[in-house]
Design a protein around this motif. Structure first.
Motif, PDB file in Angstrom:
ATOM      1  N   MET A   1       0.842  -1.182   0.000  1.00  0.00           N
ATOM      2  CA  MET A   1       0.000   0.000   0.000  1.00  0.00           C
ATOM      3  C   MET A   1       0.885   1.242   0.000  1.00  0.00           C
ATOM      4  SD  MET A   1      -3.240  -0.650   2.540  1.00  0.00           S
ATOM      5  CE  MET A   1      -2.390  -1.302   3.936  1.00  0.00           C
ATOM      6  N   PRO A   2       0.542   2.212  -0.805  1.00  0.00           N
ATOM      7  CA  PRO A   2       1.311   3.456  -0.828  1.00  0.00           C
ATOM      8  C   PRO A   2       1.057   4.299   0.426  1.00  0.00           C
ATOM      9  CG  PRO A   2      -0.407   3.463  -2.518  1.00  0.00           C
ATOM     10  CD  PRO A   2      -0.467   2.150  -1.846  1.00  0.00           C
ATOM     11  N   SER A   3       2.023   5.138   0.735  1.00  0.00           N
ATOM     12  CA  SER A   3       1.905   6.033   1.886  1.00  0.00           C
ATOM     13  C   SER A   3       1.340   7.375   1.440  1.00  0.00           C
ATOM     14  CB  SER A   3       3.266   6.253   2.523  1.00  0.00           C
ATOM     15  OG  SER A   3       3.764   5.050   3.029  1.00  0.00           O
ATOM     16  N   TYR A   4       0.534   7.982   2.301  1.00  0.00           N
ATOM     17  CA  TYR A   4      -0.087   9.260   2.010  1.00  0.00           C
ATOM     18  C   TYR A   4       0.051  10.189   3.208  1.00  0.00           C
ATOM     19  CZ  TYR A   4      -2.396   6.885  -1.859  1.00  0.00           C
ATOM     20  OH  TYR A   4      -2.654   6.180  -3.002  1.00  0.00           O
ATOM     21  N   GLU A   5      -0.021  11.488   2.933  1.00  0.00           N
ATOM     22  CA  GLU A   5      -0.099  12.506   3.967  1.00  0.00           C
ATOM     23  C   GLU A   5      -1.416  13.237   3.785  1.00  0.00           C
ATOM     24  OE1 GLU A   5       3.036  15.351   4.072  1.00  0.00           O
ATOM     25  OE2 GLU A   5       4.471  13.915   4.871  1.00  0.00           O
ATOM     26  N   LEU A   6      -2.125  13.428   4.877  1.00  0.00           N
ATOM     27  CA  LEU A   6      -3.388  14.144   4.857  1.00  0.00           C
ATOM     28  C   LEU A   6      -3.223  15.391   5.711  1.00  0.00           C
ATOM     29  CD1 LEU A   6      -6.495  14.441   4.452  1.00  0.00           C
ATOM     30  CD2 LEU A   6      -6.754  13.022   6.476  1.00  0.00           C
ATOM     31  N   SER A   7      -3.344  16.554   5.089  1.00  0.00           N
ATOM     32  CA  SER A   7      -3.305  17.787   5.862  1.00  0.00           C
ATOM     33  C   SER A   7      -4.749  18.232   6.091  1.00  0.00           C
ATOM     34  CB  SER A   7      -2.514  18.867   5.130  1.00  0.00           C
ATOM     35  OG  SER A   7      -3.119  19.176   3.914  1.00  0.00           O
ATOM     36  N   LEU A   8      -5.052  18.485   7.352  1.00  0.00           N
ATOM     37  CA  LEU A   8      -6.404  18.871   7.744  1.00  0.00           C
ATOM     38  C   LEU A   8      -6.390  20.284   8.292  1.00  0.00           C
ATOM     39  CD1 LEU A   8      -7.410  15.724   9.799  1.00  0.00           C
ATOM     40  CD2 LEU A   8      -8.323  16.357   7.598  1.00  0.00           C
ATOM     41  N   MET A   9      -7.360  21.070   7.892  1.00  0.00           N
ATOM     42  CA  MET A   9      -7.565  22.401   8.453  1.00  0.00           C
ATOM     43  C   MET A   9      -8.977  22.379   9.028  1.00  0.00           C
ATOM     44  SD  MET A   9      -7.555  26.063   6.499  1.00  0.00           S
ATOM     45  CE  MET A   9      -6.157  25.635   5.523  1.00  0.00           C
ATOM     46  N   LEU A  10      -9.067  22.403  10.347  1.00  0.00           N
ATOM     47  CA  LEU A  10     -10.350  22.338  11.020  1.00  0.00           C
ATOM     48  C   LEU A  10     -10.729  23.697  11.553  1.00  0.00           C
ATOM     49  CD1 LEU A  10      -8.709  19.484  11.911  1.00  0.00           C
ATOM     50  CD2 LEU A  10     -10.943  19.078  12.832  1.00  0.00           C
ATOM     51  N   ARG A  11     -12.032  23.919  11.706  1.00  0.00           N
ATOM     52  CA  ARG A  11     -12.462  25.166  12.318  1.00  0.00           C
ATOM     53  C   ARG A  11     -12.118  25.095  13.803  1.00  0.00           C
ATOM     54  NH1 ARG A  11     -18.116  25.029  14.223  1.00  0.00           N
ATOM     55  NH2 ARG A  11     -18.815  22.889  14.102  1.00  0.00           N
ATOM     56  N   VAL A  12     -12.065  26.246  14.459  1.00  0.00           N
ATOM     57  CA  VAL A  12     -11.695  26.293  15.869  1.00  0.00           C
ATOM     58  C   VAL A  12     -12.835  25.694  16.690  1.00  0.00           C
ATOM     59  CG1 VAL A  12     -11.038  27.790  17.773  1.00  0.00           C
ATOM     60  CG2 VAL A  12     -10.280  28.321  15.469  1.00  0.00           C
ATOM     61  N   LEU A  13     -12.503  24.633  17.431  1.00  0.00           N
ATOM     62  CA  LEU A  13     -13.490  23.895  18.210  1.00  0.00           C
ATOM     63  C   LEU A  13     -12.993  23.738  19.641  1.00  0.00           C
ATOM     64  CD1 LEU A  13     -14.053  21.017  15.645  1.00  0.00           C
ATOM     65  CD2 LEU A  13     -15.662  22.830  16.118  1.00  0.00           C
ATOM     66  N   SER A  14     -13.914  23.386  20.549  1.00  0.00           N
ATOM     67  CA  SER A  14     -13.492  23.037  21.904  1.00  0.00           C
ATOM     68  C   SER A  14     -12.794  21.686  21.854  1.00  0.00           C
ATOM     69  CB  SER A  14     -14.697  22.993  22.839  1.00  0.00           C
ATOM     70  OG  SER A  14     -15.563  21.954  22.446  1.00  0.00           O
ATOM     71  N   LYS A  15     -12.053  21.366  22.890  1.00  0.00           N
ATOM     72  CA  LYS A  15     -11.234  20.155  22.879  1.00  0.00           C
ATOM     73  C   LYS A  15     -12.043  18.870  22.648  1.00  0.00           C
ATOM     74  CE  LYS A  15      -6.960  18.773  24.747  1.00  0.00           C
ATOM     75  NZ  LYS A  15      -5.818  19.317  25.415  1.00  0.00           N
ATOM     76  N   PRO A  16     -13.179  18.652  23.331  1.00  0.00           N
ATOM     77  CA  PRO A  16     -13.938  17.416  23.069  1.00  0.00           C
ATOM     78  C   PRO A  16     -14.463  17.330  21.633  1.00  0.00           C
ATOM     79  CG  PRO A  16     -14.707  18.460  25.090  1.00  0.00           C
ATOM     80  CD  PRO A  16     -13.745  19.397  24.448  1.00  0.00           C
ATOM     81  N   GLU A  17     -14.915  18.458  21.095  1.00  0.00           N
ATOM     82  CA  GLU A  17     -15.408  18.453  19.715  1.00  0.00           C
ATOM     83  C   GLU A  17     -14.277  18.201  18.735  1.00  0.00           C
ATOM     84  OE1 GLU A  17     -17.101  22.327  19.575  1.00  0.00           O
ATOM     85  OE2 GLU A  17     -19.121  21.601  20.018  1.00  0.00           O
ATOM     86  N   LEU A  18     -13.093  18.766  19.020  1.00  0.00           N
ATOM     87  CA  LEU A  18     -11.926  18.569  18.162  1.00  0.00           C
ATOM     88  C   LEU A  18     -11.517  17.105  18.144  1.00  0.00           C
ATOM     89  CD1 LEU A  18      -9.735  19.994  16.453  1.00  0.00           C
ATOM     90  CD2 LEU A  18      -8.401  20.201  18.555  1.00  0.00           C
ATOM     91  N   VAL A  19     -11.516  16.475  19.317  1.00  0.00           N
ATOM     92  CA  VAL A  19     -11.151  15.058  19.407  1.00  0.00           C
ATOM     93  C   VAL A  19     -12.138  14.201  18.635  1.00  0.00           C
ATOM     94  CG1 VAL A  19     -10.958  13.111  21.018  1.00  0.00           C
ATOM     95  CG2 VAL A  19      -9.900  15.292  21.579  1.00  0.00           C
TER      96      VAL A  19
END
Length: 148
Positions: A1-19
């Motif tokens: 299987m090839p390797s990939y990098e996923l860059s994520l830009m999330l909106r600002v959330l509280s810690k539980p929502e971010l997790v």
């Protein structure tokens, strides 16, 4: 299987929502037959410009980088799933190429550049190329007809 990098830009959330949002993204990769290798948090930073995502304007975002292995057929499905997630502002999946291994010895590095093999190869390549001469477009007259 090839390797990939996923860059994520999330909106600002509280810690539980971010997790929970990151857990959803990771589960999506695992469901497609992927294996998570590394998870890097880059932090919360201001965005380079205002970005509109899911009918909201965002000026700040939380950045993450996920490295994973997955079948190549899964990437298209992952992109589709990530576009639907309202917590994600932007995502980008990049295939990681394995680095080319080059042998480097101290003896080779201590030589002056003129005696190194790679420099000599570059010099030989430059001698082989034939540079085209610039040809001026002229109407064929011995004088310039537009001069007063």
């Amino acid at each position: 299987m090839p390797s990939y990098e996923l860059s994520l830009m999330l909106r600002v959330l509280s810690k539980p929502e971010l997790v929970s949002s990151l857990k959803r993204s990771a589960e999506t990769i695992v469901q497609q037959g992927g294996v998570l290798r590394q998870f890097i948090s880059i932090g919360t930073k201001p965005l380079p410009f205002k970005i509109r995502a899911h009918t909201q304007w965002h000026r700040e975002g939380t950045y993450f980088l996920m490295k994973f292995d997955a079948p190549s057929s899964a990437v298209e499905h992952l992109n589709d799933e990530f576009k639907r997630d309202i917590d994600l502002i932007r995502t980008h999946v990049v295939k990681c190429e394995e680095p080319v291994k080059q042998e480097c010895t101290l003896e080779e590095e201590l030589k002056s550049p003129a005696y190194r093999k790679d420099v000599q190869q570059l010099v030989e390549e430059s001698r082989k190329t034939v540079r085209k001469q610039f040809k001026q477009n002229s109407p064929g007259f011995d004088y310039y007809p537009f001069q007063k």
